[in-house]
Design an enzyme around this catalytic site. Structure first.
Site, PDB file in Angstrom:
ATOM      1  N   PRO A  54       0.852  -1.185   0.000  1.00 42.59           N
ATOM      2  CA  PRO A  54       0.000   0.000   0.000  1.00 42.59           C
ATOM      3  C   PRO A  54       0.891   1.240   0.000  1.00 42.59           C
ATOM      4  CG  PRO A  54       0.037  -1.024   2.196  1.00 42.59           C
ATOM      5  CD  PRO A  54       0.986  -1.804   1.336  1.00 42.59           C
ATOM      6  N   THR A  55       0.473   2.268  -0.706  1.00 46.08           N
ATOM      7  CA  THR A  55       1.278   3.493  -0.730  1.00 46.08           C
ATOM      8  C   THR A  55       0.368   4.701  -0.867  1.00 46.08           C
ATOM      9  OG1 THR A  55       3.243   4.507  -1.732  1.00 46.08           O
ATOM     10  CG2 THR A  55       1.666   3.509  -3.254  1.00 46.08           C
ATOM     11  N   TYR A  56       0.870   5.879  -0.520  1.00 44.29           N
ATOM     12  CA  TYR A  56       0.069   7.110  -0.671  1.00 44.29           C
ATOM     13  C   TYR A  56       1.003   8.294  -0.859  1.00 44.29           C
ATOM     14  CZ  TYR A  56       1.159   8.471   4.152  1.00 44.29           C
ATOM     15  OH  TYR A  56       1.812   8.842   5.296  1.00 44.29           O
ATOM     16  N   ASP A  85      -3.410   4.602  -2.412  1.00 42.01           N
ATOM     17  CA  ASP A  85      -4.574   5.089  -1.677  1.00 42.01           C
ATOM     18  C   ASP A  85      -4.870   6.481  -2.243  1.00 42.01           C
ATOM     19  OD1 ASP A  85      -6.298   6.189   0.160  1.00 42.01           O
ATOM     20  OD2 ASP A  85      -5.135   5.605   1.916  1.00 42.01           O
ATOM     21  N   ARG A 141      -4.424   2.481   8.342  1.00 40.05           N
ATOM     22  CA  ARG A 141      -3.636   2.846   7.159  1.00 40.05           C
ATOM     23  C   ARG A 141      -3.372   1.654   6.246  1.00 40.05           C
ATOM     24  NH1 ARG A 141       0.521   5.536  11.082  1.00 40.05           N
ATOM     25  NH2 ARG A 141      -0.701   4.183  12.404  1.00 40.05           N
ATOM     26  N   ASP A 167       5.506   0.315   2.379  1.00 41.18           N
ATOM     27  CA  ASP A 167       6.516   0.945   1.518  1.00 41.18           C
ATOM     28  C   ASP A 167       7.683   1.573   2.273  1.00 41.18           C
ATOM     29  OD1 ASP A 167       5.159   3.122   2.563  1.00 41.18           O
ATOM     30  OD2 ASP A 167       4.612   4.010   0.638  1.00 41.18           O
ATOM     31  N   ASP A 168       7.579   1.707   3.599  1.00 43.97           N
ATOM     32  CA  ASP A 168       8.639   2.396   4.347  1.00 43.97           C
ATOM     33  C   ASP A 168       9.484   1.450   5.198  1.00 43.97           C
ATOM     34  OD1 ASP A 168       6.415   1.847   5.875  1.00 43.97           O
ATOM     35  OD2 ASP A 168       6.635   3.608   7.150  1.00 43.97           O
ATOM     36  N   GLU A 251      -3.815  -6.917  11.474  1.00 43.26           N
ATOM     37  CA  GLU A 251      -3.142  -8.221  11.322  1.00 43.26           C
ATOM     38  C   GLU A 251      -4.008  -9.319  11.947  1.00 43.26           C
ATOM     39  OE1 GLU A 251      -1.876  -5.606  12.891  1.00 43.26           O
ATOM     40  OE2 GLU A 251       0.055  -5.053  12.006  1.00 43.26           O
ATOM     41  N   HIS A 280      10.682  -3.048  10.628  1.00 44.42           N
ATOM     42  CA  HIS A 280       9.594  -2.067  10.525  1.00 44.42           C
ATOM     43  C   HIS A 280      10.169  -0.680  10.833  1.00 44.42           C
ATOM     44  CE1 HIS A 280       5.123  -1.078  11.528  1.00 44.42           C
ATOM     45  NE2 HIS A 280       5.744  -0.043  11.026  1.00 44.42           N
ATOM     46  N   THR A 281      10.904  -0.164   9.878  1.00 49.34           N
ATOM     47  CA  THR A 281      11.499   1.171  10.064  1.00 49.34           C
ATOM     48  C   THR A 281      10.462   2.232   9.729  1.00 49.34           C
ATOM     49  OG1 THR A 281      12.414   0.801   7.864  1.00 49.34           O
ATOM     50  CG2 THR A 281      13.921   0.621   9.717  1.00 49.34           C
TER      51      THR A 281
HETATM   52  C1  UGA Z   1       1.563   0.143  11.170  1.00 53.35           C
HETATM   53  C2  UGA Z   1       1.298  -1.244  10.575  1.00 53.35           C
HETATM   54  O1  UGA Z   1       2.506  -1.897  10.246  1.00 53.35           O
HETATM   55  C3  UGA Z   1       0.497  -1.097   9.329  1.00 53.35           C
HETATM   56  O2  UGA Z   1       0.389  -2.325   8.689  1.00 53.35           O
HETATM   57  C4  UGA Z   1      -0.840  -0.594   9.756  1.00 53.35           C
HETATM   58  O3  UGA Z   1      -1.636  -0.441   8.624  1.00 53.35           O
HETATM   59  C5  UGA Z   1      -0.658   0.737  10.473  1.00 53.35           C
HETATM   60  O4  UGA Z   1       0.343   0.695  11.501  1.00 53.35           O
HETATM   61  C6  UGA Z   1      -1.935   1.087  11.156  1.00 53.35           C
HETATM   62  O5  UGA Z   1      -2.276   0.359  12.060  1.00 53.35           O
HETATM   63  O6  UGA Z   1      -2.554   2.053  10.799  1.00 53.35           O
HETATM   64  P1  UGA Z   1       2.885   2.296  10.338  1.00 53.35           P
HETATM   65  O7  UGA Z   1       4.318   2.157   9.982  1.00 53.35           O
HETATM   66  O8  UGA Z   1       2.563   2.900  11.634  1.00 53.35           O
HETATM   67  O9  UGA Z   1       2.238   0.855  10.195  1.00 53.35           O
HETATM   68  O10 UGA Z   1       2.033   3.016   9.213  1.00 53.35           O
HETATM   69  P2  UGA Z   1       2.431   3.659   7.826  1.00 53.35           P
HETATM   70  O11 UGA Z   1       3.778   3.240   7.379  1.00 53.35           O
HETATM   71  O12 UGA Z   1       2.125   5.090   7.885  1.00 53.35           O
HETATM   72  O13 UGA Z   1       1.351   2.977   6.863  1.00 53.35           O
HETATM   73  C7  UGA Z   1       1.333   1.597   6.550  1.00 53.35           C
HETATM   74  C8  UGA Z   1       1.226   1.412   5.038  1.00 53.35           C
HETATM   75  O14 UGA Z   1      -0.003   1.974   4.571  1.00 53.35           O
HETATM   76  C9  UGA Z   1       2.344   2.087   4.244  1.00 53.35           C
HETATM   77  O15 UGA Z   1       2.764   1.256   3.187  1.00 53.35           O
HETATM   78  C10 UGA Z   1       1.699   3.361   3.743  1.00 53.35           C
HETATM   79  O16 UGA Z   1       2.227   3.819   2.519  1.00 53.35           O
HETATM   80  C11 UGA Z   1       0.230   2.962   3.587  1.00 53.35           C
HETATM   81  N1  UGA Z   1      -0.708   4.081   3.835  1.00 53.35           N
HETATM   82  C12 UGA Z   1      -0.579   4.876   4.922  1.00 53.35           C
HETATM   83  C13 UGA Z   1      -1.718   4.322   2.928  1.00 53.35           C
HETATM   84  O17 UGA Z   1      -1.845   3.624   1.914  1.00 53.35           O
HETATM   85  N2  UGA Z   1      -2.576   5.372   3.161  1.00 53.35           N
HETATM   86  C14 UGA Z   1      -2.464   6.203   4.245  1.00 53.35           C
HETATM   87  O18 UGA Z   1      -3.266   7.161   4.380  1.00 53.35           O
HETATM   88  C15 UGA Z   1      -1.429   5.936   5.147  1.00 53.35           C
HETATM   89 MN    MN Z   2       5.362   2.329   8.271  1.00 50.69          MN
END
Ligand code: UGA
Ligand code: MN
Length: 343
Positions: A54-56, A85, A141, A167-168, A251, A280-281
């Site tokens: 997933p990416t945004y 997204d 997210r 993606d991060d 999860e 999980h960076t």
């Molecule tokens: C953690 C979990 O590892 C995620 O799997 C989970 O979705 C998220 O928390 C959550 O519970 O909301 P975290 O590193 O905190 O992840 O979150 P992000 O890296 O900001 O987002 C997870 C993924 O979703 C990324 O690949 C990001 O690009 C994507 N994302 C984020 C979207 O597609 N849309 C958004 O608005 C935000």
């Molecule tokens: Mn992340």
């Protein structure tokens, strides 16, 4: 004349035989190193790995995707499902995908039917996070994107294994070779940016006895999103598999939706969960770039502003002081080896 004809045929036979032999040697003799062997022979036997990302749109997106994309490039037989997204596909992301040139599917509900054959039924599904969650402070997210990825896998994949790769995060290419072994559901340790530093199944004598994770929250499967993979055939046998929009339970609810699936069914990877192959960076969030002063209107900055809207300077966020693993409690488990990796 007849003799000459025979001679010609004979000569042709030799040349033909030589050509066949030559081709054969190209394909087989340099096993593992020959381009022909890699593409014609090896590819067929390696199970496919599907990576759902997933990416945004954000300031750090292109930097994160560049790092991830070139990591994936080291892995053969991999298909990258990059799912935005958003309401429309970002052309900057599309250009980057083409440049990196890893086999990919670039998705968003609205263009799906044009890009992929047999996917017409998806044409009205958007990968955008539903409106009711958009304004929430703590929104789940990446869930709508992952669910779209799941639908794609259900429709297009018959074999191999898939993995949710944010993606991060940071991935060792070896991780994907491990994931390739997945038949039903596999799990492995994840380095995390919390005092625990690692989230992992706890393994004693080759058997899973619990989970080591800083945030259990009453979950049956207290694991990180980056800590498991699922077999393609297995998914097809679980038509109700889906990720819920309950924040913090993504999860858990997904793994529960794979019912029947029990802790004892988990396949342990990464040398019985003693290696960390994914972290999980988090990339530090940057403020949006300010508007460029008109005095620069005749400079390269105008072009850059169009592409970037962002600051490319990234910095990995520092972790709090680590928590030591209790050796008395976890003696004789994989955590003893993992403890050596903890600072
Ligand atoms: C953690 C979990 O590892 C995620 O799997 C989970 O979705 C998220 O928390 C959550 O519970 O909301 P975290 O590193 O905190 O992840 O979150 P992000 O890296 O900001 O987002 C997870 C993924 O979703 C990324 O690949 C990001 O690009 C994507 N994302 C984020 C979207 O597609 N849309 C958004 O608005 C935000
Ligand atoms: Mn992340």
């Amino acid at each position: 004349m007849k003799v000459l004809n025979r001679f010609h045929k004979f000569g042709f036979g030799i040349v033909f035989g030589f050509l066949i032999g030559f081709l054969w040697s190209l394909i087989y003799s340099y096993e593992g190193t020959s381009f022909f062997h890699e593409t014609l022979v090896k590819k067929e036997v390696l199970p496919q790995v599907y990576v759902i990302t997933p990416t945004y749109r954000r300031q750090e997106q292109l930097a994160d995707l560049t790092r991830l994309g070139y990591t994936l490039k080291h892995v053969p037989n991999l298909l990258w499902l990059l799912i935005e997204d958003s309401d429309s596909l970002n052309p900057l992301v599309a250009d980057l995908l083409k440049k990196i040139n890893v086999p990919f599917v670039h998705l968003n509900g609205k263009v799906l039917s044009i890009l992929i054959p047999n996917s017409l039924s998806f044409s009205n599904i958007s990968a955008r996070i539903p409106e009711e969650y958009q304004k929430k402070k703590g929104k789940p997210r990446g869930v709508s994107n992952r669910n779209l990825g799941l639908e794609w896998i259900k429709k297009n994949a018959t074999d191999g294994a898939f993995y949710f790769a944010d993606d991060d995060n940071t991935y060792d290419p070896e991780l994907f070779e491990e994931i390739r072994k997945t038949v039903n559901v596999s799990m492995f340790p994840v380095g995390v940016c919390t005092p625990y530093q690692v989230s992992s199944p706890i393994v004693r004598d080759g058997k899973i006895i619990g989970f080591y994770d800083g945030w259990k929250a009453g979950r049956k499967f207290p694991v990180d999103m980056a800590g498991f993979a699922v077999g393609g055939k297995f998914l097809l046998s679980r038509p109700n598999a889906t990720m819920s929009f309950v924040m913090g339970k993504e999860e858990e609810d997904f793994l529960r939706s794979l019912d029947p699936f029990e802790i004892s069914d988990i396949e342990l990877l990464a040398s019985n969960c003693t290696k960390i192959l994914v972290w999980h960076t988090r990339t530090q969030k940057n403020a949006e770039a300010p508007a460029i002063d008109v005095k620069y209107n005749d400079t390269n900055l105008v072009e850059l502003r169009k592409i970037l809207v962002l600051v490319w300077h990234t910095q990995t966020v520092k972790t709090e002081k680590s928590k030591q693993i209790d050796h008395e409690k976890y003696g004789n488990t994989n955590l003893e080896q993992l403890a050596k990796l903890i600072v």
